[in-house]
Design a protein around this motif. Structure first.
Motif, PDB file in Angstrom:
ATOM      1  N   ARG A 263       0.834  -1.218   0.000  1.00 47.06           N
ATOM      2  CA  ARG A 263       0.000   0.000   0.000  1.00 47.06           C
ATOM      3  C   ARG A 263       0.862   1.259   0.000  1.00 47.06           C
ATOM      4  O   ARG A 263       0.521   2.256  -0.637  1.00 47.06           O
ATOM      5  N   PHE A 264       1.967   1.232   0.732  1.00 48.08           N
ATOM      6  CA  PHE A 264       2.873   2.389   0.779  1.00 48.08           C
ATOM      7  C   PHE A 264       3.386   2.722  -0.622  1.00 48.08           C
ATOM      8  O   PHE A 264       3.316   3.867  -1.070  1.00 48.08           O
ATOM      9  N   TRP A 265       3.902   1.705  -1.328  1.00 45.87           N
ATOM     10  CA  TRP A 265       4.475   1.963  -2.654  1.00 45.87           C
ATOM     11  C   TRP A 265       3.395   2.318  -3.673  1.00 45.87           C
ATOM     12  O   TRP A 265       3.629   3.128  -4.580  1.00 45.87           O
ATOM     13  N   ALA A 266       2.227   1.726  -3.541  1.00 49.27           N
ATOM     14  CA  ALA A 266       1.133   2.074  -4.453  1.00 49.27           C
ATOM     15  C   ALA A 266       0.777   3.555  -4.292  1.00 49.27           C
ATOM     16  O   ALA A 266       0.568   4.267  -5.288  1.00 49.27           O
ATOM     17  N   ALA A 267       0.752   4.041  -3.050  1.00 49.75           N
ATOM     18  CA  ALA A 267       0.466   5.461  -2.801  1.00 49.75           C
ATOM     19  C   ALA A 267       1.597   6.329  -3.362  1.00 49.75           C
ATOM     20  O   ALA A 267       1.348   7.398  -3.941  1.00 49.75           O
ATOM     21  N   TYR A 268       2.845   5.874  -3.213  1.00 53.41           N
ATOM     22  CA  TYR A 268       3.988   6.617  -3.768  1.00 53.41           C
ATOM     23  C   TYR A 268       3.838   6.760  -5.293  1.00 53.41           C
ATOM     24  O   TYR A 268       4.040   7.843  -5.855  1.00 53.41           O
ATOM     25  N   ILE A 269       3.473   5.666  -5.945  1.00 56.65           N
ATOM     26  CA  ILE A 269       3.318   5.686  -7.407  1.00 56.65           C
ATOM     27  C   ILE A 269       2.219   6.674  -7.817  1.00 56.65           C
ATOM     28  O   ILE A 269       2.413   7.495  -8.710  1.00 56.65           O
ATOM     29  N   ASP A 270       1.081   6.611  -7.136  1.00 59.96           N
ATOM     30  CA  ASP A 270      -0.035   7.480  -7.517  1.00 59.96           C
ATOM     31  C   ASP A 270       0.188   8.940  -7.145  1.00 59.96           C
ATOM     32  O   ASP A 270      -0.241   9.833  -7.867  1.00 59.96           O
ATOM     33  N   ASP A 271       0.832   9.194  -6.004  1.00 61.66           N
ATOM     34  CA  ASP A 271       0.954  10.570  -5.507  1.00 61.66           C
ATOM     35  C   ASP A 271       2.212  11.277  -5.997  1.00 61.66           C
ATOM     36  O   ASP A 271       2.232  12.512  -6.084  1.00 61.66           O
ATOM     37  N   LYS A 272       3.276  10.531  -6.261  1.00 60.24           N
ATOM     38  CA  LYS A 272       4.557  11.170  -6.599  1.00 60.24           C
ATOM     39  C   LYS A 272       5.046  10.815  -8.008  1.00 60.24           C
ATOM     40  O   LYS A 272       5.416  11.681  -8.782  1.00 60.24           O
ATOM     41  N   TRP A 273       5.104   9.517  -8.306  1.00 63.99           N
ATOM     42  CA  TRP A 273       5.751   9.099  -9.547  1.00 63.99           C
ATOM     43  C   TRP A 273       4.896   9.372 -10.774  1.00 63.99           C
ATOM     44  O   TRP A 273       5.354   9.989 -11.740  1.00 63.99           O
ATOM     45  N   PHE A 274       3.629   8.941 -10.748  1.00 63.77           N
ATOM     46  CA  PHE A 274       2.781   9.132 -11.917  1.00 63.77           C
ATOM     47  C   PHE A 274       2.575  10.611 -12.269  1.00 63.77           C
ATOM     48  O   PHE A 274       2.638  10.980 -13.450  1.00 63.77           O
ATOM     49  N   PRO A 275       2.334  11.490 -11.270  1.00 67.43           N
ATOM     50  CA  PRO A 275       2.184  12.909 -11.629  1.00 67.43           C
ATOM     51  C   PRO A 275       3.418  13.445 -12.371  1.00 67.43           C
ATOM     52  O   PRO A 275       3.285  14.266 -13.278  1.00 67.43           O
ATOM     53  N   ALA A 276       4.617  12.954 -11.998  1.00 71.32           N
ATOM     54  CA  ALA A 276       5.830  13.393 -12.703  1.00 71.32           C
ATOM     55  C   ALA A 276       5.832  12.873 -14.146  1.00 71.32           C
ATOM     56  O   ALA A 276       6.233  13.584 -15.071  1.00 71.32           O
ATOM     57  N   LEU A 277       5.359  11.631 -14.339  1.00 73.82           N
ATOM     58  CA  LEU A 277       5.304  11.062 -15.696  1.00 73.82           C
ATOM     59  C   LEU A 277       4.355  11.869 -16.582  1.00 73.82           C
ATOM     60  O   LEU A 277       4.653  12.175 -17.736  1.00 73.82           O
TER      61      LEU A 277
ATOM     62  N   PHE B 161       1.936  -0.529 -10.238  1.00 76.83           N
ATOM     63  CA  PHE B 161       3.006   0.022 -11.072  1.00 76.83           C
ATOM     64  C   PHE B 161       2.870  -0.439 -12.531  1.00 76.83           C
ATOM     65  O   PHE B 161       3.092   0.340 -13.460  1.00 76.83           O
ATOM     66  N   GLY B 162       2.492  -1.704 -12.692  1.00 73.88           N
ATOM     67  CA  GLY B 162       2.447  -2.287 -14.039  1.00 73.88           C
ATOM     68  C   GLY B 162       1.487  -1.589 -14.974  1.00 73.88           C
ATOM     69  O   GLY B 162       1.715  -1.538 -16.190  1.00 73.88           O
ATOM     70  N   CYS B 163       0.412  -1.001 -14.434  1.00 73.70           N
ATOM     71  CA  CYS B 163      -0.565  -0.327 -15.302  1.00 73.70           C
ATOM     72  C   CYS B 163       0.053   0.868 -16.017  1.00 73.70           C
ATOM     73  O   CYS B 163      -0.490   1.339 -17.011  1.00 73.70           O
ATOM     74  N   HIS B 164       1.196   1.355 -15.512  1.00 77.52           N
ATOM     75  CA  HIS B 164       1.835   2.531 -16.127  1.00 77.52           C
ATOM     76  C   HIS B 164       2.877   2.171 -17.181  1.00 77.52           C
ATOM     77  O   HIS B 164       3.481   3.065 -17.781  1.00 77.52           O
ATOM     78  N   LEU B 165       3.103   0.871 -17.392  1.00 76.88           N
ATOM     79  CA  LEU B 165       4.187   0.475 -18.302  1.00 76.88           C
ATOM     80  C   LEU B 165       3.942   0.897 -19.746  1.00 76.88           C
ATOM     81  O   LEU B 165       4.884   1.223 -20.472  1.00 76.88           O
ATOM     82  N   GLY B 166       2.682   0.888 -20.176  1.00 78.46           N
ATOM     83  CA  GLY B 166       2.375   1.311 -21.545  1.00 78.46           C
ATOM     84  C   GLY B 166       2.772   2.765 -21.764  1.00 78.46           C
ATOM     85  O   GLY B 166       3.519   3.101 -22.687  1.00 78.46           O
ATOM     86  N   TRP B 167       2.328   3.656 -20.883  1.00 73.21           N
ATOM     87  CA  TRP B 167       2.655   5.080 -21.000  1.00 73.21           C
ATOM     88  C   TRP B 167       4.126   5.348 -20.755  1.00 73.21           C
ATOM     89  O   TRP B 167       4.713   6.260 -21.361  1.00 73.21           O
ATOM     90  N   LEU B 168       4.739   4.567 -19.864  1.00 74.07           N
ATOM     91  CA  LEU B 168       6.178   4.717 -19.616  1.00 74.07           C
ATOM     92  C   LEU B 168       6.949   4.525 -20.921  1.00 74.07           C
ATOM     93  O   LEU B 168       7.781   5.360 -21.300  1.00 74.07           O
ATOM     94  N   ARG B 169       6.656   3.441 -21.626  1.00 69.53           N
ATOM     95  CA  ARG B 169       7.338   3.165 -22.890  1.00 69.53           C
ATOM     96  C   ARG B 169       6.969   4.196 -23.961  1.00 69.53           C
ATOM     97  O   ARG B 169       7.819   4.606 -24.764  1.00 69.53           O
TER      98      ARG B 169
ATOM     99  N   PRO C 257      -2.467  -1.336 -23.279  1.00 70.75           N
ATOM    100  CA  PRO C 257      -2.239  -0.900 -24.661  1.00 70.75           C
ATOM    101  C   PRO C 257      -0.752  -0.949 -25.015  1.00 70.75           C
ATOM    102  O   PRO C 257       0.109  -0.721 -24.165  1.00 70.75           O
ATOM    103  N   GLU C 258      -0.458  -1.246 -26.278  1.00 75.38           N
ATOM    104  CA  GLU C 258       0.923  -1.218 -26.766  1.00 75.38           C
ATOM    105  C   GLU C 258       1.408   0.241 -26.793  1.00 75.38           C
ATOM    106  O   GLU C 258       0.610   1.157 -27.056  1.00 75.38           O
ATOM    107  N   PRO C 259       2.697   0.465 -26.543  1.00 78.37           N
ATOM    108  CA  PRO C 259       3.224   1.842 -26.559  1.00 78.37           C
ATOM    109  C   PRO C 259       2.874   2.601 -27.851  1.00 78.37           C
ATOM    110  O   PRO C 259       2.517   3.781 -27.780  1.00 78.37           O
ATOM    111  N   GLU C 260       2.924   1.918 -28.995  1.00 80.04           N
ATOM    112  CA  GLU C 260       2.649   2.601 -30.281  1.00 80.04           C
ATOM    113  C   GLU C 260       1.248   3.201 -30.282  1.00 80.04           C
ATOM    114  O   GLU C 260       1.023   4.311 -30.770  1.00 80.04           O
ATOM    115  N   GLU C 261       0.296   2.449 -29.737  1.00 82.45           N
ATOM    116  CA  GLU C 261      -1.098   2.921 -29.684  1.00 82.45           C
ATOM    117  C   GLU C 261      -1.182   4.209 -28.836  1.00 82.45           C
ATOM    118  O   GLU C 261      -1.900   5.145 -29.190  1.00 82.45           O
TER     119      GLU C 261
END
Lengths: 233, 233
Positions: B97-111, B163-171, B208-212
């Motif tokens: 839960r700690f890392w999930a909150a970190y991803i949503d509150d800190k990492w994803f907004p930066a992405l 975290f995995g749900c962000h892999l498409g947008w990350l790529r 979704p694939e990164p290309e999409e």
């Protein structure tokens, strides 16, 4: 549970620390309270919460747990033989978690901003705060439709802790700014809940009185002004 | 569970919607996917999530559940006979839960900011994103010290979804900006996890694939530019 097994790094004036204290009290757990000096954080805090460097941190044995809502759920799940904090029903749990996130992400940031705000932004923030209270009144009335005393039903639960921990600062900010945010004419059920919650044995004596927080605020503002005047010399 | 019992209001390109889809797939639950048009939100969305007016919303029977991490926990708790999403141990749950909150509150907004950023702020945001990946690599290696495949152990769990749900947008963002954020020389364990996660049966075909997503981004930017040019005429 011996005192040495549970340490809480915190500050009496922090609502998020109070939230964890209420959970520990509900489960009748003893703990050692270690007061942090935020301008000069302890090595223990920096080591225990290297990511956010924030209070509260609960240290159980040698394991640190950070973030107040995460800590409350940890306490509830580990000491599951004590009174339940999260509701039993999955949908009720989802609703409690939804509102707790709303309070932390939307409502509380507005309360903190309002405390330091001046000029035009004040009115807008006050509106947001009063609107938030109305939403919570509505959520409470719905959950209370069977004549329950707390968000959690007959007993203090997750959402009671999540919102109730802010009652000290809510009243303090009302005094500081000479406004009404949680008004019994507009939120009668929540106003009565406030009385019940603040006199609950897990809360009374732990939640700081509004006067104490007003003093805390005034001292902080004086220190800020002194630092600014020093800097401009 | 019949299709008519579970409706998911979402959009294929939303990582938070994908997160819920993965959870439904893990539990082998059928659902009806209702695509939202965000510039013109449906009455059903506005009625189901009046507070945030955001996707995803899961509607179970006539009950709406909002906020992706709240929905994932609801699914895990209600269909507890399926594969577990949250770990069993309270401390492991707290860490997830700690890392999930970190991803949503800190990492994803930066992405998200990085995706639209130009000029000086780019370097700072990129640094934040790479630093976040290093923290997650470290957390993964620790949880994987017994040779586990996923954050959740042998199976995909809460933090894998978070975290995995962000892999498409990350790529996709790596392609758009011509940078490397999750680099196998710097985060070797996470790079291998990425391969395992994206080829998992609950994920493949849903993420979704990164290309999409690159195409989605380019279309949005074109529409924005067209609107700006229209406004300046």
């Amino acid at each position: 549970m011996g005192k040495s097994d549970l340490k809480l790094l915190g500050l009496r004036a922090s609502p998020f620390v109070n939230r964890v204290q209420f959970a520990l009290n509900l489960k009748s757990l003893d703990y050692e309270f270690i007061t942090e000096n935020l301008p000069n954080k302890s090595e223990l805090l920096l080591k225990s919460n290297p990511i956010h460097k924030k209070i509260p941190v609960l240290i159980h044995g040698d394991k640190p747990i950070c973030e107040s809502l995460v800590i409350v759920q940890y306490i509830d799940e580990l000491w599951s033989d004590g009174p339940s904090i999260l509701p039993a029903d999955p949908y009720d749990r989802a609703i409690a978690r939804f509102w707790a996130a709303y309070i932390d992400d939307k409502w509380f940031p507005a309360l903190r901003q309002f405390r330091y705000s001046e000029g035009e932004s004040r009115g807008e923030l006050l509106e947001k705060l009063v609107e938030g209270v109305a939403l919570l009144e509505d959520a409470f009335v719905k959950s209370c439709s069977k004549g329950k005393s707390f968000f959690g039903g007959e007993n203090v639960g997750f959402l009671d802790l999540a919102f109730g921990c802010h009652l000290g600062w809510l009243r303090a900010v009302e005094t500081i700014a000479n406004v009404k945010i949680l008004d019994k004419t507009k939120a009668p059920a929540l106003a009565e809940w406030t009385e019940r919650f603040t006199s609950h044995k897990a809360v009374k004596g732990t939640l700081p009185e509004p006067e104490e927080l007003v003093n805390h605020h005034n001292k902080m503002m004086q220190a800020k002004a002194a630092a600014a005047s020093q800097a401009s010399k």
